[in-house]
Design a protein around this motif. Structure first.
Motif, PDB file in Angstrom:
ATOM      1  N   SER A   1     -11.315   9.215   5.175  1.00 23.38           N
ATOM      2  CA  SER A   1     -10.000   9.841   5.097  1.00 23.38           C
ATOM      3  C   SER A   1      -9.381   9.960   6.487  1.00 23.38           C
ATOM      4  O   SER A   1     -10.026   9.672   7.498  1.00 23.38           O
ATOM      5  CB  SER A   1     -10.096  11.223   4.429  1.00 23.38           C
ATOM      6  OG  SER A   1     -10.913  12.090   5.179  1.00 23.38           O
ATOM      7  N   GLU A   2      -8.124  10.376   6.508  1.00 19.25           N
ATOM      8  CA  GLU A   2      -7.348  10.568   7.732  1.00 19.25           C
ATOM      9  C   GLU A   2      -7.216   9.270   8.542  1.00 19.25           C
ATOM     10  O   GLU A   2      -7.716   9.159   9.659  1.00 19.25           O
ATOM     11  CB  GLU A   2      -7.952  11.677   8.605  1.00 19.25           C
ATOM     12  CG  GLU A   2      -7.978  13.036   7.934  1.00 19.25           C
ATOM     13  CD  GLU A   2      -8.549  14.120   8.832  1.00 19.25           C
ATOM     14  OE1 GLU A   2      -8.542  13.945  10.074  1.00 19.25           O
ATOM     15  OE2 GLU A   2      -9.021  15.141   8.277  1.00 19.25           O
TER      16      GLU A   2
ATOM     17  N   SER B   1       0.813  -1.222   0.000  1.00 25.47           N
ATOM     18  CA  SER B   1       0.000   0.000   0.000  1.00 25.47           C
ATOM     19  C   SER B   1       0.846   1.271   0.000  1.00 25.47           C
ATOM     20  O   SER B   1       0.307   2.363  -0.201  1.00 25.47           O
ATOM     21  CB  SER B   1      -0.922   0.011   1.221  1.00 25.47           C
ATOM     22  OG  SER B   1      -0.152  -0.044   2.413  1.00 25.47           O
ATOM     23  N   ASP B   2       2.140   1.143   0.204  1.00 18.89           N
ATOM     24  CA  ASP B   2       3.018   2.314   0.270  1.00 18.89           C
ATOM     25  C   ASP B   2       2.883   3.164  -0.989  1.00 18.89           C
ATOM     26  O   ASP B   2       3.016   2.652  -2.111  1.00 18.89           O
ATOM     27  CB  ASP B   2       4.478   1.879   0.413  1.00 18.89           C
ATOM     28  CG  ASP B   2       4.689   0.868   1.531  1.00 18.89           C
ATOM     29  OD1 ASP B   2       4.057  -0.193   1.464  1.00 18.89           O
ATOM     30  OD2 ASP B   2       5.476   1.144   2.439  1.00 18.89           O
ATOM     31  N   GLY B   3       2.660   4.444  -0.828  1.00 18.05           N
ATOM     32  CA  GLY B   3       2.580   5.357  -1.956  1.00 18.05           C
ATOM     33  C   GLY B   3       1.224   5.443  -2.619  1.00 18.05           C
ATOM     34  O   GLY B   3       1.020   6.271  -3.512  1.00 18.05           O
ATOM     35  N   ALA B   4       0.293   4.599  -2.208  1.00 16.78           N
ATOM     36  CA  ALA B   4      -1.056   4.664  -2.778  1.00 16.78           C
ATOM     37  C   ALA B   4      -1.776   5.908  -2.282  1.00 16.78           C
ATOM     38  O   ALA B   4      -1.566   6.352  -1.153  1.00 16.78           O
ATOM     39  CB  ALA B   4      -1.855   3.419  -2.407  1.00 16.78           C
ATOM     40  N   LEU B   5      -2.648   6.462  -3.115  1.00 14.07           N
ATOM     41  CA  LEU B   5      -3.426   7.630  -2.728  1.00 14.07           C
ATOM     42  C   LEU B   5      -4.854   7.267  -2.337  1.00 14.07           C
ATOM     43  O   LEU B   5      -5.424   7.877  -1.443  1.00 14.07           O
ATOM     44  CB  LEU B   5      -3.452   8.660  -3.855  1.00 14.07           C
ATOM     45  CG  LEU B   5      -2.189   9.511  -4.024  1.00 14.07           C
ATOM     46  CD1 LEU B   5      -1.073   8.702  -4.664  1.00 14.07           C
ATOM     47  CD2 LEU B   5      -2.492  10.735  -4.873  1.00 14.07           C
TER      48      LEU B   5
ATOM     49  N   ILE C   1      -3.710   3.760   3.730  1.00 12.47           N
ATOM     50  CA  ILE C   1      -4.123   4.335   2.451  1.00 12.47           C
ATOM     51  C   ILE C   1      -4.894   5.612   2.765  1.00 12.47           C
ATOM     52  O   ILE C   1      -5.889   5.575   3.487  1.00 12.47           O
ATOM     53  CB  ILE C   1      -4.982   3.335   1.663  1.00 12.47           C
ATOM     54  CG1 ILE C   1      -4.133   2.096   1.322  1.00 12.47           C
ATOM     55  CG2 ILE C   1      -5.529   3.973   0.394  1.00 12.47           C
ATOM     56  CD1 ILE C   1      -4.890   0.997   0.605  1.00 12.47           C
ATOM     57  N   PRO C   2      -4.467   6.763   2.247  1.00 13.88           N
ATOM     58  CA  PRO C   2      -5.022   8.048   2.699  1.00 13.88           C
ATOM     59  C   PRO C   2      -6.525   8.200   2.520  1.00 13.88           C
ATOM     60  O   PRO C   2      -7.193   8.792   3.376  1.00 13.88           O
ATOM     61  CB  PRO C   2      -4.264   9.082   1.853  1.00 13.88           C
ATOM     62  CG  PRO C   2      -2.984   8.411   1.491  1.00 13.88           C
ATOM     63  CD  PRO C   2      -3.331   6.956   1.319  1.00 13.88           C
TER      64      PRO C   2
ATOM     65  N   ASP D   1      -6.969  15.927   0.288  1.00 14.98           N
ATOM     66  CA  ASP D   1      -5.568  15.643   0.005  1.00 14.98           C
ATOM     67  C   ASP D   1      -5.231  14.234   0.455  1.00 14.98           C
ATOM     68  O   ASP D   1      -5.807  13.747   1.445  1.00 14.98           O
ATOM     69  CB  ASP D   1      -4.676  16.659   0.746  1.00 14.98           C
ATOM     70  CG  ASP D   1      -4.810  18.064   0.174  1.00 14.98           C
ATOM     71  OD1 ASP D   1      -5.192  18.179  -1.008  1.00 14.98           O
ATOM     72  OD2 ASP D   1      -4.533  19.017   0.908  1.00 14.98           O
ATOM     73  N   PRO D   2      -4.379  13.550  -0.272  1.00  9.91           N
ATOM     74  CA  PRO D   2      -3.496  14.033  -1.341  1.00  9.91           C
ATOM     75  C   PRO D   2      -4.098  13.988  -2.746  1.00  9.91           C
ATOM     76  O   PRO D   2      -3.362  14.032  -3.726  1.00  9.91           O
ATOM     77  CB  PRO D   2      -2.323  13.060  -1.232  1.00  9.91           C
ATOM     78  CG  PRO D   2      -2.970  11.779  -0.814  1.00  9.91           C
ATOM     79  CD  PRO D   2      -4.076  12.154   0.117  1.00  9.91           C
ATOM     80  N   ILE D   3      -5.424  13.866  -2.854  1.00 14.14           N
ATOM     81  CA  ILE D   3      -6.050  13.815  -4.178  1.00 14.14           C
ATOM     82  C   ILE D   3      -6.454  15.214  -4.616  1.00 14.14           C
ATOM     83  O   ILE D   3      -6.027  15.714  -5.638  1.00 14.14           O
ATOM     84  CB  ILE D   3      -7.248  12.848  -4.157  1.00 14.14           C
ATOM     85  CG1 ILE D   3      -6.774  11.461  -3.706  1.00 14.14           C
ATOM     86  CG2 ILE D   3      -7.888  12.769  -5.544  1.00 14.14           C
ATOM     87  CD1 ILE D   3      -7.860  10.491  -3.413  1.00 14.14           C
ATOM     88  N   GLY D   4      -7.327  15.859  -3.854  1.00 12.27           N
ATOM     89  CA  GLY D   4      -7.547  17.277  -4.022  1.00 12.27           C
ATOM     90  C   GLY D   4      -8.332  17.724  -5.240  1.00 12.27           C
ATOM     91  O   GLY D   4      -7.955  18.700  -5.888  1.00 12.27           O
TER      92      GLY D   4
END
Length: 223
Positions: free
Chosen positions: A184-185, A134-138, A167-168, A207-210
């Motif tokens: 989120s969060e 999951s590292d780096g997934a948005l 996962i954000p 964020d981080p999609i925004g």
């Protein structure tokens, strides 16, 4: 949800028999009340071996230490995915929304989930095997299917698994309630923010999609 939907089995008995035929000898399967179960505790390693051998018509997940079967998408499900993909491509062209991506989830990466959508930077999956970390997934995305396990899987288990994997954002497109739910969060294995939006209203992705989703088209896919 209609009674007929609630009673729909996870898979046809023919697919279960095909799965049994290719399962490792020490993985004993049974078909109980329309559901596939293991007779013994299943390790993540045994799950991955079973999943590698499974017929292409059978999509398996490993959720909370249990074997689960993910429903095949129907037409509206596929149209909803493409609606989301087009908006992501328009607003965030440096990202890619991958369909049906296997992801390592839950604490210590002990879960194995097939996301309906997995939003990552371009090139992020280079070198990955069947199950991406999951590292780096948005964002992880699930679009509910009309099967009796949707409530437990998509609304209860997967929010925990994705939050534990940090996962954000988890986006749930809920076809039973005609809502888009934004989680989120993630913190301490739970999403701290959960906001539900009816179809047809703007949905802000944090964020981080925004960017903001236009969900008017979803009304066309109400079942």
């Amino acid at each position: 949800m209609t009674p007929s939907t609630a009673e729909r089995p996870q898979m046809p008995i023919e697919d279960f028999e095909d799965l049994v035929a290719v399962a490792p000898a020490h993985v004993r399967l049974e078909f109980v009340d329309g559901r596939v179960r293991t007779k013994d505790p299943l390790s993540v390693e045994d799950f991955e071996e079973l999943e590698r051998r499974a017929p292409e018509t059978v999509r398996l997940e490993y959720i909370n230490g249990k074997l689960e079967v993910k429903a095949m998408p129907d037409g509206n499900h596929s149209e909803i995915f493409w609606w989301l993909l087009e908006q992501c491509a328009r607003h965030r062209p440096a990202l890619r929304l991958h369909p049906e991506r296997g992801v390592k989830t839950e604490a210590y990466r002990k879960g194995r989930a097939i996301t309906d959508g997995f939003l990552v930077p371009k090139g992020h999956l280079r070198g990955h095997g069947n199950w991406s970390p999951s590292d780096g997934a948005l964002m992880a995305v699930e679009i509910t299917s009309h099967d009796r396990d949707t409530n437990q899987r998509d609304r209860i288990d997967k929010p925990v698994g994705y939050a534990e994997a940090d996962i954000p954002v988890y986006l749930l497109i809920d076809r039973d309630n005609n809502t888009v739910v934004v989680y989120s969060e993630p913190k301490d294995g739970r999403y701290q923010q959960i906001v539900s939006h009816p179809w047809g209203t703007p949905v802000e992705l944090p964020d981080p999609i925004g960017f903001t989703l236009d969900t008017e088209e979803l009304k066309d896919y109400a079942d």
